[in-house]
Design an enzyme around this catalytic site. Structure first.
Site, PDB file in Angstrom:
ATOM      1  N   LYS A  45      -0.540  -4.434  -3.224  1.00 27.12           N
ATOM      2  CA  LYS A  45      -1.882  -3.872  -3.122  1.00 27.12           C
ATOM      3  C   LYS A  45      -2.533  -2.221  -3.631  1.00 27.12           C
ATOM      4  CE  LYS A  45      -5.232  -3.434   0.424  1.00 27.12           C
ATOM      5  NZ  LYS A  45      -5.118  -1.855   0.276  1.00 27.12           N
ATOM      6  N   ASP A 100      10.310   6.011 -10.144  1.00 25.46           N
ATOM      7  CA  ASP A 100       9.684   6.774 -10.406  1.00 25.46           C
ATOM      8  C   ASP A 100      10.781   7.958 -10.732  1.00 25.46           C
ATOM      9  OD1 ASP A 100       8.357   4.341 -11.559  1.00 25.46           O
ATOM     10  OD2 ASP A 100       6.341   5.803 -10.225  1.00 25.46           O
ATOM     11  N   SER A 105       0.517  -1.235  -0.280  1.00 20.12           N
ATOM     12  CA  SER A 105       0.110   0.431  -0.190  1.00 20.12           C
ATOM     13  C   SER A 105       0.776   1.197  -0.313  1.00 20.12           C
ATOM     14  CB  SER A 105      -0.992  -0.283   1.351  1.00 20.12           C
ATOM     15  OG  SER A 105      -2.214   0.885   0.682  1.00 20.12           O
TER      16      SER A 105
END
Length: 680
Positions: free
Chosen positions: A491, A477, A466
């Site tokens: 998740k 990224d 999460s």
């Protein structure tokens, strides 16, 4: 309510271990009008507000039926084939039934299960011959998915003969005498009979409605009023124990999660999906075998006053409890505040190739935020605030780089994942959230300040989930840090807890709650974290394969997808060339460094054990397997003890050899490689 009384005689000369079982007719449980109303309410809520707008139709009905049967009898040890064929008449009707609030079908399925349960106990007590022959070459199937339902009672009796024989053999191999084995198995099944006899209608309703909710996705759940109340009590009070949430899996007590900040978390000795086989009190107390125990009874054994010692025999996650040697661990109990999730910082002086590095390690148990104080504009505690303080302290100690340890961090506050990311980037989007209506919101860091701009590795494992995946995905990224470890949980969904009373305020009785999936997370590059998780740049050997651990292990998990990426400005901290060089250095160590070779061998053994579908019931064969496992276990312990001295390098040159945790050690070594490249 039905009661069982099981009386035993001393196990002598192969006589039956049970002398008498008295049973009354099993009382039939049935639903109430209030439960019927609540079922209709839950069905309407899920069909209208769930993220995927799943239709309650015949297709979902079959999923509910199969899941409910599996919930009751996962190992196919109670229902007969004729039971399943008879009950299958409900297979395409449960959807219509639940929309109408008709629950008799669910209760009939449960009542049939309970009748079969009683028959099994009577068979074990009155018909089973405990005089087992351990010299025969026969096997028990331990993979229930490869089993069909027993064709008749005779076939089921044979299945149970092997189950009990295997349990007796485990105890025999553990050095138990025949009399002790008989007594222990008697107690085990007495506990099971007590469990099933104490079931009430509300328990069946909770079980069935949660099965229904989870048919939408595994993170959508139903909580009955008492379940919700107990949850709130646990969340609001201090407990004294080891700090682990437990559940049952077949006959075993399994660690469902490790509470951030608790003794278990800080010890690093016990983790999610480990199985607890036995419990002992203090330094010298005798171990009590807890296989087959009720969960509440196991919890009472483990829980205790602050400062006292509890010893556990555990089998690590991914290993079979029937084919692996249990490890003995010692944990000192402490008072556990369930909101005690404060990050921990430490600085280690590490030498690599004769060069000294000051490495800061930040362990983040969860992403927490004191929301009420935050909303009121008061001073509040949060993961980001605490990490910022640690970074400030690190600055005064002239650190060369940091490791952020997110292992077993199950997530928490979305806002904290965004704010924490902001400490390491100038500004920009961190996460995207797509709502059930298709609209997309972007969570951004709007503060242009970068609190820390030096070299960084982020350590993850399969149980980093999460919010942990949001943070680690953003760091990847943005090319801000190097991810090391295992692929994360996967998740990528968002849930809210909804009270049913708000829909029917005039009802005096307290209704249950539904935890409902309302949105999905996406990385700034547009990829969902669902199923795929976040893949590390330097991937370490892992015993946790996606199909068995993580989101992909759930049959009803939402699918992976992607949306358009956002406009974000990548840094030039970590390039593809740097990743390739770091990975190449890691591959060299994997082939040569004892600590990584030992880890890879252990993982390989675990993966092999996970693939086992049968288990020998021959004493000599099982003893041989156990002896080989014990020998390997002892060799691994000896190897771990000697790694500091036998790492092939002088520890004055490479003092990372003093770190026994291979995952943390490798993340530090990767960081040292990164620093040596002049990054940051």
């Amino acid at each position: 309510m039905k009661k069982f009384l099981i009386y035993s005689l001393v196990f002598l000369f192969g006589f039956n271990a049970f002398s008498q079982v008295e049973t009354e007719e099993v009382a039939k449980l049935s639903p109430t009008k209030e439960e019927s109303m609540e079922a209709r309410l839950v069905a309407g809520l899920l069909s209208q507000y769930h993220y995927e707008k799943t239709a309650i139709d015949d297709q979902l009905s079959k999923i509910i039926f199969d899941s409910y049967i599996k919930t009751l009898d996962a190992n196919k040890q109670y229902f007969l084939k004729e039971d399943i064929e008879y009950l299958s008449r409900f297979e395409d009707r449960l959807d219509d039934h639940i929309k109408l609030g008709y629950l008799l079908s669910a209760y009939e399925i449960f009542n049939t299960f309970r009748e079969r349960f009683v028959e099994r106990i009577e068979f074990v007590a009155n018909e089973l011959d405990f005089n087992f022959d351990y010299t025969t070459d026969e096997y028990i199937v331990i993979d229930s998915d490869s089993l069909d339902w027993a064709a008749n009672e005779e076939a089921l009796n044979e299945r149970w003969r092997k189950v009990i024989k295997s349990q007796a053999l485990e105890l025999k191999l553990d050095g138990e005498a025949d009399t002790a084995i008989a007594s222990e198995l008697i107690e085990r099944y007495e506990r099971l009979t007590n469990t099933i006899s104490e079931y009430e209608g509300r328990d069946v309703f909770q079980l069935y409605m949660n099965t229904f909710a989870e048919s939408f996705d595994p993170h959508t759940n139903y909580f009955s009023p008492i379940t919700s109340e107990n949850f709130q009590i646990r969340m609001s009070q201090s407990l004294e124990g080891i700090g682990a949430t437990l559940t049952t899996q077949n006959d075993y007590t399994r660690v469902a999660s490790v509470v951030p900040g608790g003794p278990a978390f800080e010890s690093k000795l016990i983790n999610t999906d480990d199985k607890i086989l036995a419990v002992a009190q203090g330094v010298k107390g005798e171990f009590v075998n807890v296989i087959g125990w009720r969960l509440d009874d196991v919890v009472q054994l483990i829980r205790g006053p602050k400062g006292t010692i509890v010893r556990l025999k555990i089998v690590k996650a991914g290993k079979s409890p029937t084919t692996s040697i249990a490890e003995e661990i010692t944990i000192v109990r402490d008072k556990i505040k369930l909101d005690n999730q404060v990050p921990i910082g430490e600085v280690r002086e590490v030498y690599r190739d004769g060069i000294k590095y000051n490495v800061g390690i930040i362990t983040i148990p969860s992403f927490y935020l004191e929301f009420e104080a935050y909303q009121n504009g008061e001073e509040y505690g949060s993961t980001t605030n605490d990490v910022q303080k640690i970074l400030s302290d690190f600055e005064s100690q002239n650190i060369d780089g940091i490791v952020i340890d997110l292992r077993s961090n199950g997530g928490g506050s979305l806002q904290e994942a965004i704010d924490l990311s902001g400490l390491f980037i100038e500004k920009g989007p961190v996460v995207q959230i797509r709502n059930t209506d298709g609209t997309v919101e972007v969570g951004e860091d709007k503060d242009p300040a970068m609190v820390y701009n030096g070299p960084m590795t982020i350590l993850t494992n399969r149980f980093s989930a999460s919010a942990s995946e949001i943070f680690s995905g953003a760091m990847k990224d943005y090319n801000r840090g190097v991810l090391v470890g295992e692929t994360t949980f996967g998740k990528g969904t968002v849930q809210n807890l909804i009270s049913l009373n708000q829909f029917v305020p005039k009802v005096e009785d307290k209704l249950g709650q539904v935890k409902l999936t309302l949105a999905k997370y996406y990385r700034v590059n547009g990829s969902s974290t669902q199923h795929k998780g976040v893949t590390p740049d330097v991937k370490l050997p892992s015993p946790f394969e996606a199909e068995n651990f993580g989101e992909s292990s759930y049959e009803r998990a939402l699918e992976w997808d992607e949306i358009d990426g956002t406009d974000y400005q990548q840094t030039n901290f970590i390039t593809d060339d740097i990743r390739s060089k770091l990975k190449a250095k890691h591959e060299e160590r994997l082939a040569e460094a004892p600590y990584l070779k030992n880890l890879a061998q252990d993982v390989e053994e675990s993966l092999v054990n996970q693939q086992k579908h049968i288990l020998s019931l021959n004493y000599e064969q099982r003893k041989k397997e156990n002896d080989e496992a014990l020998k390997k276990h002892n060799e691994e312990r000896a190897m771990n003890e000697s790694l500091k001295e036998s790492d092939g390098e002088d520890k004055k040159i490479n003092s990372d050899s003093e770190i026994s945790d291979p995952y943390l050690r490798e993340s530090i070594v990767v960081l040292a490689d990164l620093i040596a490249m002049g990054i940051g």
